[in-house]
Design an enzyme around this catalytic site. Structure first.
Site, PDB file in Angstrom:
ATOM      1  N   ASN A  56      92.633 -15.860 -15.482  1.00 13.78           N
ATOM      2  CA  ASN A  56      91.944 -15.253 -14.331  1.00 13.78           C
ATOM      3  C   ASN A  56      90.528 -15.792 -14.131  1.00 13.78           C
ATOM      4  OD1 ASN A  56      91.259 -13.926 -16.735  1.00 13.78           O
ATOM      5  ND2 ASN A  56      90.790 -12.014 -15.680  1.00 13.78           N
ATOM      6  N   LYS A  81      93.389 -23.289 -26.700  1.00 11.33           N
ATOM      7  CA  LYS A  81      94.683 -23.181 -26.018  1.00 11.33           C
ATOM      8  C   LYS A  81      94.460 -22.374 -24.730  1.00 11.33           C
ATOM      9  CE  LYS A  81      98.894 -21.677 -24.893  1.00 11.33           C
ATOM     10  NZ  LYS A  81      99.126 -20.785 -23.729  1.00 11.33           N
ATOM     11  N   PRO A  82      94.363 -23.060 -23.582  1.00  8.25           N
ATOM     12  CA  PRO A  82      94.193 -22.324 -22.323  1.00  8.25           C
ATOM     13  C   PRO A  82      95.508 -21.688 -21.882  1.00  8.25           C
ATOM     14  CG  PRO A  82      94.422 -24.658 -21.866  1.00  8.25           C
ATOM     15  CD  PRO A  82      94.445 -24.514 -23.365  1.00  8.25           C
ATOM     16  N   SER A  86      96.112  -9.614 -22.509  1.00  8.25           N
ATOM     17  CA  SER A  86      96.594  -8.240 -22.443  1.00  8.25           C
ATOM     18  C   SER A  86      96.483  -7.553 -23.800  1.00  8.25           C
ATOM     19  CB  SER A  86      98.053  -8.210 -21.981  1.00  8.25           C
ATOM     20  OG  SER A  86      98.906  -8.708 -23.002  1.00  8.25           O
ATOM     21  N   GLU A  92      89.513  -9.515 -26.775  1.00 10.26           N
ATOM     22  CA  GLU A  92      89.007  -8.995 -25.504  1.00 10.26           C
ATOM     23  C   GLU A  92      90.220  -8.751 -24.638  1.00 10.26           C
ATOM     24  OE1 GLU A  92      88.361  -8.421 -21.985  1.00 10.26           O
ATOM     25  OE2 GLU A  92      87.598 -10.460 -21.755  1.00 10.26           O
ATOM     26  N   CYS A 131      89.394  -8.244 -15.765  1.00 12.72           N
ATOM     27  CA  CYS A 131      89.487  -7.235 -16.823  1.00 12.72           C
ATOM     28  C   CYS A 131      88.412  -6.177 -16.692  1.00 12.72           C
ATOM     29  CB  CYS A 131      89.433  -7.900 -18.198  1.00 12.72           C
ATOM     30  SG  CYS A 131      87.940  -8.870 -18.493  1.00 12.72           S
ATOM     31  N   GLU A 140      96.549  -0.261 -16.634  1.00 18.32           N
ATOM     32  CA  GLU A 140      95.826  -1.357 -15.998  1.00 18.32           C
ATOM     33  C   GLU A 140      96.686  -1.962 -14.893  1.00 18.32           C
ATOM     34  OE1 GLU A 140      93.090  -5.114 -17.339  1.00 18.32           O
ATOM     35  OE2 GLU A 140      95.014  -4.868 -18.370  1.00 18.32           O
TER      36      GLU A 140
END
Length: 494
Positions: free
Chosen positions: A146, A169-170, A221, A242, A276, A366
């Site tokens: 995001n 690692k994206p 998540s 996070e 987030c 969420e």
């Protein structure tokens, strides 16, 4: 007869797509567990060299990297926009925030992590005491899609400034952004693979967790964060998590309603709500509720998907948003904008929901989409109570003139913004992170630097003293003398 050389195995690849058009943006390798192990092994060697540069040597390279990012900002923003679908202005905003954080970490690493003297205390007054922070070694960073620049660099930058090598690692949705960042870093650090890229899906991330790194920094998540913690526990690998949020905004009766409404709309709908720390719940004092709602609705009607924000990057999230809206409406809620037909094939219309029960999915879970619920409360005690009634605790926002600080102190969250949206995210000196199901550990600020370093305590005896405590030759006379000394120092009644 000539021997036939075996053909190398063909590496699997995957395509990165523009979520607005499904156009192929790039093709990237699916790195295996063996590939990840090799990257970590190379990082282990690079880490020793990088740590050896010292604070100033590393700061110089980070400043040069920051210069490349700044001068090629439009190029980076283009990659971000293509892989996420977000407008160029939003891509630039997150990149600019990341640039600020790189600058801060490079400038402050020595001050935060360098050797400092501590008091050794009266009983050890013949000693000096120091503490310093040393690099962990190799840090694995698993980033989100995001905010593919700002968020992972919050870990990468601080880990590098602290002296670690990083294997990054994206997300599989934004591998091109990750590659751009790693490639530009290599331009200023060509000697060793201090920052490396591994791409792929969940299995690649799992391999990184189990590859013997010294710490994992994960953003994503809550469910995935729990899995990473469980896997990391097998090797006692520490983690920074996070995770998700269900962030509230509370509006007091004396608030600047125009500013509060604008913050709510931006906080809920920017980046298509895929934030987030985005505003998902709003609690408004009954005296100003109607005015506030009218202002929010008027502003929301001017927000257009595809113009002010992009598509939903992850297609499966469309079902979550659709379910939350449907549940809210089925349980008596009303949609003042958007609503039952808000969710399309790629975009979601901004949806303002009122009269939604507090135990509905739209309030409890969420959403991670462009929706917000607004509830009327009789006073700020009720607002705080409802704001805190969640398993999450990432960010919160308060709008109040007289009571803002007191309200902020009562909110269960790792970060609070007063009279503006998301201010804590832009202040590089402030730690970023949450409590509860929002995770733990911190990035950014001094706390973020210390997160990627280990403290080392050193006590050095400067001279010997007659009273020796740590010896079997200690006498009863010494014990009595120490007892009197301690009683005199600390036993006085206050």
């Amino acid at each position: 007869m000539t021997a036939v050389e075996p053909k190398p195995a063909v590496q699997d690849t995957f395509d990165s797509l523009n979520p607005a058009t499904d156009e192929v943006v790039g093709t990237h390798p699916v790195h295996t567990a063996e590939d990840v192990q090799a990257a970590v092994a190379a990082a282990r060697i690079a880490a020793g060299w990088w740590a050896g540069l010292g604070f100033e040597g590393r700061a110089d390279r980070l400043r040069r990297w920051n210069g490349i990012i700044t001068h090629r900002l439009a190029e980076l923003c283009d990659v971000v926009s293509k892989e996420t679908g977000k407008p160029a202005g939003d891509a630039q905003l997150e990149a600019v925030l990341a640039i600020e954080h790189i600058h801060w970490a490079a400038r402050n690493a020595r001050k935060v992590l360098g050797r400092k003297r501590r008091s050794a205390g009266l009983l050890l007054s013949n000693h000096t005491a120091t503490v310093e922070y040393q690099p962990l070694g190799v840090v694995g960073v698993i980033g989100p899609w995001n905010y593919p620049v700002y968020t992972p660099l919050g870990s990468i930058t601080y880990a590098l400034a602290a002296g670690n090598a990083v294997v990054f690692k994206p997300s599989e949705y934004t591998p091109g952004v990750g590659k751009w960042l790693v490639d530009t870093f290599a331009e200023v650090v060509p000697e060793y693979p201090v920052l490396q890229l591994v791409t792929g899906f969940g299995a690649t991330g799992a391999a990184l967790v189990g590859a013997g790194v010294d710490k994992i920094a994960f953003t994503g998540s809550t469910a995935t964060g729990k899995k990473i913690m469980a896997a990391a526990a097998e090797t006692l690998t520490p983690v920074v998590i996070e995770a998700g949020g269900k962030d509230p905004l509370i509006v007091d009766s004396d608030a600047d309603l125009d500013a509060a409404a604008d913050a709510a709309v931006w906080g809920a709908f920017s980046n298509s709500g895929q934030t987030c720390i985005g505003v998902e719940r709003v609690y408004v004092h009954e005296r100003v509720y109607d005015q506030f709602v009218d202002k929010v609705v008027a502003l929301t009607r001017g927000v257009k998907p595809g113009e002010q924000y992009g598509p939903m990057t992850m297609p499966s999230q469309l079902d979550v948003v659709r379910r939350h809206i449907a549940d809210a409406l089925a349980r008596g809620g009303r949609a003042l904008t958007g609503g039952a037909d808000a969710v399309g094939d790629r975009f979601v219309e901004p949806t303002v929901l009122v009269d939604v029960p507090e135990d509905s999915a739209a309030v409890r879970e969420e959403t991670f989409g462009p929706t917000m619920t607004i509830a009327k409360v009789r006073d700020m005690d009720e607002a705080v109570e409802k704001a805190n009634a969640t398993v999450y605790g990432l960010g919160s926002t308060v709008f109040s003139r007289a009571n803002a600080t007191r309200l902020a102190q009562r909110l269960k969250a790792g970060m609070i913004s007063i009279n503006a949206p998301f201010s804590f995210a832009g202040a590089a000196s402030l730690p970023f992170g949450g409590v509860g199901d929002s995770g733990f550990g911190r990035i950014h600020g001094p706390e973020g630097l210390r997160e990627f370093a280990r403290p080392k305590a050193v006590a050095r005896q400067r001279f010997a003293v007659p009273i020796k405590l740590t010896t079997f030759a200690r006498t009863e006379k010494t014990d009595k003398l120490v007892s009197k000394l301690v009683t005199g120092l600390y036993g006085r009644k206050r």
